[in-house]
Design an enzyme around this catalytic site. Structure first.
Site, PDB file in Angstrom:
ATOM      1  N   PHE A 419       0.877  -1.368   0.118  1.00 52.59           N
ATOM      2  CA  PHE A 419       0.085   0.058   0.132  1.00 52.59           C
ATOM      3  C   PHE A 419       0.843   1.314   0.011  1.00 52.59           C
ATOM      4  CE2 PHE A 419      -2.467  -3.281   2.185  1.00 52.59           C
ATOM      5  CZ  PHE A 419      -3.740  -3.137   1.571  1.00 52.59           C
ATOM      6  N   ASP A 420       0.366   2.293  -0.719  1.00 48.31           N
ATOM      7  CA  ASP A 420       0.984   3.620  -0.610  1.00 48.31           C
ATOM      8  C   ASP A 420       0.397   4.056   0.634  1.00 48.31           C
ATOM      9  OD1 ASP A 420       1.946   6.121  -1.360  1.00 48.31           O
ATOM     10  OD2 ASP A 420       0.207   6.711  -1.813  1.00 48.31           O
ATOM     11  N   LYS A 421       1.086   4.895   1.659  1.00 47.16           N
ATOM     12  CA  LYS A 421       0.560   5.466   2.667  1.00 47.16           C
ATOM     13  C   LYS A 421      -0.674   6.581   2.290  1.00 47.16           C
ATOM     14  CE  LYS A 421       2.455   8.394   5.477  1.00 47.16           C
ATOM     15  NZ  LYS A 421       1.501   9.373   5.770  1.00 47.16           N
ATOM     16  N   THR A 422       0.105   7.607   1.811  1.00 44.63           N
ATOM     17  CA  THR A 422      -0.785   8.960   1.792  1.00 44.63           C
ATOM     18  C   THR A 422      -1.730   8.714   0.764  1.00 44.63           C
ATOM     19  OG1 THR A 422       1.233  10.118   2.395  1.00 44.63           O
ATOM     20  CG2 THR A 422      -0.432  11.511   1.451  1.00 44.63           C
ATOM     21  N   VAL A 622      -1.236  -0.997  -4.181  1.00 47.13           N
ATOM     22  CA  VAL A 622      -2.558  -0.126  -4.217  1.00 47.13           C
ATOM     23  C   VAL A 622      -1.917   1.296  -4.107  1.00 47.13           C
ATOM     24  CG1 VAL A 622      -4.743   0.091  -3.086  1.00 47.13           C
ATOM     25  CG2 VAL A 622      -3.603  -2.044  -3.064  1.00 47.13           C
TER      26      VAL A 622
END
Length: 730
Positions: A419-422, A622
């Site tokens: 996953f990307d965080k932001t 994602v």
């Protein structure tokens, strides 16, 4: 090499899809042909070996009308062959089904009469012949076209078997074969059409006209005439006609048709709508064509033409997705390529079995026709495309775009998700998270002072403090601040009620007071920072008021979604972020991320995905589809969040979650696993039926009748099994 996308009239049967693919692939200069039953043809062609006009002519010669060619605005004229085919459907799109039913009635009457001794055999024979004529009508037309092109497809083989049975005076079996084959054809078309209609329904969502507001007057205009910048009015309980930004009015809007969200989303006017693009808008300001307005009147500035709206893009991409074959489909296509010639060789050999066996030519010929029917791979050919079509249709209804069979199959076999965080695991914008007064200072006073100063600033963190503080203060009056000064790398300074207020980091207050920051404040700031929050000190006239902190907080559904994914068997959940490792660790502990990776540059994310693929195999990425595009491209399956309104996200991802929510991730993974299960079931049914019927027909244990029933029954069974995906729920 150039890519060409052509929209044809609907192709009713998957076997006709394969036929058209085969014809185009054989043409010089054409490669990588994919055709969908909804009539989308995608191919690559060499400009040095053929031309677009020659490709179009080749398709028209087969008998398909071309509606649109990508890159040309005008429609191409339909050809006489297609017009003739259309006239044959004089009883509507179910003409073939009606003919099959009539065929069955005559066959049944003939069968009944054949058991009545008082009636001459000729009457039963006539009834069988009439039944065969109705049953073989469309089969004869299709087979005739194939033969004229030098091709011997399944329709010809079935017709040949029926004629062979008739020559042997087995009129009842010939009629039964053509009745069941035509019935299977018709029911296959009917069943597949159900899946296609789920997709076609998208096309009917947008209203044909819009209320255009110009100089205070409202005019009804076709949506195709709307221009970017036009203002349209949407009345209560009516459909929104264009993608745009709300500039006047408030109302809940049902966006289920685009994003799959079950609850309406409240819309309100955007304060600075003049300079906004649709990608930059928050969900409460943005609307989409085809969604349904609630109880209020909305005025909307159009930001996209009708042909470029999210709904139009979604329809186009879903149709294109049907042309993309899954790994299993490629495998079955290769199998068929060698299987069909082997079957024909076997049938020819069996026709001459009378030369070595003690039987007549008629007996050998009859056995060969039975084997031909039993071994035909109709069910095998339809088993995977039917499941892929149904899966894509079901996902689209949920607000998820799956771009073909490959991602649909691959998603179910994931070992890890990155996953990307932001903006993916978090809200994507900072929010006020902590307000800690110091000493005898009241929390209300600390908040009022901070909000007054930050209201003058245009910094993103300032907006978070003002929004969060205003909500917490409710109706408490806020003093007015003046003379804001930005202090580089330290914070800000302003005047409030004749006092000097500073908001910033430790360095600012050490310079301002000439002393170290008090230990209590320092420790509390350190504790906040260890949890990923950005902490700031607030001081007034060299007096410490306290600490305020902001943070990009986790989405409210993130924790539950990740827990569900863990329960589904995905053990490795990786977070990739450019933030400091401490921030990554804090969010990971809160959400249940197994592998937080911080301080990453975009190229580091790509390397991380490559390493995960080598270690684990299938890995999904994602993200938002923009700055995460390189990492998404390297992953097994790229998944874009909040793709509605974003052309970049729609183009980049293999799978696009239209709503800006993680909730749909478990749904689409579960759908993928169910689709793989159904594909495997279908392959077992189709190959199992062939494995049973072929030996039995070779040794003469069953005749043409049972072989036809088994053959057509398995074909229909795999289609109906695939359609179960339309009802899939988590």
């Amino acid at each position: 090499m150039k890519t060409l996308r052509i929209q044809l009239n609907e192709i009713k049967h998957a076997r006709k899809v394969r036929r058209l693919e085969h014809i185009l692939t054989k043409r010089k200069g054409i490669s990588e042909v994919s055709v969908s039953t909804s009539g989308i043809v995608q191919l690559k062609w060499d400009v040095d070996q053929t031309s677009q006009d020659e490709i179009i002519k080749s398709i028209q010669e087969v008998g398909y009308a071309i509606q649109k060619v990508k890159g040309t605005p005008e429609d191409v004229k339909t050809d006489d062959d297609h017009q003739m085919s259309s006239r044959l459907l004089f009883l509507g799109e179910n003409t073939e089904l009606y003919f099959a039913v009539i065929s069955g009635i005559f066959w049944l009457l003939g069968l009944i009469i054949s058991f009545i001794p008082q009636i001459a055999d000729l009457v039963a024979t006539i009834l069988f012949i009439v039944g065969a004529l109705f049953g073989g009508f469309f089969t004869f037309i299709t087979a005739g076209k194939d033969v004229l092109r030098g091709k011997f497809e399944i329709d010809f083989l079935m017709l040949f078997a029926a004629v062979g049975a008739a020559l042997l005076e087995k009129w009842g079996e010939a009629a039964l074969l053509l009745f069941l084959f035509s019935l299977g054809h018709a029911l296959e078309h009917y069943a597949m059409n159900r899946a296609r209609k789920s997709i076609a329904a998208l096309s009917k969502l947008a209203p044909p006209v819009a209320l255009l507001k110009h100089e205070g007057t409202l005019t009804e205009v076709p949506i195709e005439q709307l221009k970017i910048g036009d203002i349209i009015v949407v009345k209560p309980n009516s459909k929104i006609a264009a993608d745009g930004v709300v500039i006047e009015g408030t109302s809940p809007v049902d966006q289920a048709s685009i994003t799959g969200e079950s609850m309406p989303v409240d819309k309100r006017p955007c304060p600075d709508w003049q300079d906004k693009t649709i990608d930059a808008l928050l969900p409460e300001y943005r609307v989409f064509a085809g969604t349904i307005n609630g109880s209020g009147v909305l005025e909307i500035k159009v930001l996209k033409h009708a042909k470029d709206s999210t709904l139009s893009r979604l329809i186009t991409l879903v149709k294109e997705a049907e042309t993309q074959k899954s790994p299993t489909q490629h495998l079955t296509d290769k199998f068929e390529k060698y299987y069909v010639p082997l079957v024909l060789v076997l049938v020819i050999l069996l026709m001459f079995a009378f030369l070595v066996l003690d039987e007549t030519f008629q007996q050998s010929f009859y056995r060969a026709m039975s084997v031909l029917i039993a071994a035909s791979p109709c069910a095998l050919a339809i088993s995977t495309p039917s499941a892929v079509l149904a899966g894509i249709a079901r996902a689209a209804r949920q607000g998820v775009l799956i771009k073909g069979g490959r991602p649909l199959e691959d998603l179910g076999g994931l070992k890890a998700i990155a996953f990307d965080k932001t903006g993916t695991l978090t809200q994507g914008r900072p929010m006020l998270t902590s307000v800690i007064p110091f000493g005898a200072v009241q929390k209300t006073h600390l908040l009022k002072t901070a909000v007054a100063v930050e209201a003058l600033s245009d910094h993103p963190l300032a907006a978070a403090i003002v929004d969060g503080g205003t909500k917490e203060l409710n109706d408490v009056p806020i003093p007015k601040a003046i003379n804001l000064k930005a202090l580089t790398a330290r914070g800000v300074q302003a005047e409030v009620d004749g006092t000097t207020v500073h908001i910033g980091n430790r360095r600012l207050f050490e310079e301002w007071t000439g002393e170290k920051v008090p230990q209590e404040i320092n420790e509390k700031m350190a504790a906040l920072e260890s949890r990923g929050q950005t902490a700031m000190i607030v001081g007034q006239n060299k007096r410490y008021l306290g600490i305020i902190a902001v943070m990009d907080v986790a989405r409210k559904e993130a924790r539950a979604t990740l827990a569900t994914l863990k329960d589904m068997g995905i053990k490795r959940m990786v977070m990739l972020t450019g933030d400091h490792q401490k921030v990554a660790d804090a969010i990971a502990d809160d959400l249940g991320i197994t592998d937080p990776m911080g301080s990453l540059l975009p190229e580091d994310k790509v390397h991380a995905i490559e390493a995960l693929k080598k270690q684990l195999g299938n890995v999904a990425m994602v993200g938002d589809g923009v700055n995460d595009a390189p990492a998404m491209a390297k992953s097994t399956v790229g998944i874009a969040m909040g793709a509605a309104g974003s052309d970049v996200a729609l183009e980049t991802a293999d799978i696009a979650l239209m709503a800006d929510k993680l909730d749909n991730l478990p749904f689409v993974i579960g759908l993928s696993r169910k689709a793989k299960q159904i594909i495997q079931q279908n392959l077992t049914i189709s190959l199992g039926m062939v494995a049973i019927l072929v030996p039995l027909t070779i040794i003469g244990s069953i005749a043409i009748g049972p072989a036809v029933v088994g053959h057509e029954g398995s074909t229909l069974l795999v289609v109906l099994n695939a359609l179960r995906l339309l009802k899939y729920e988590v």
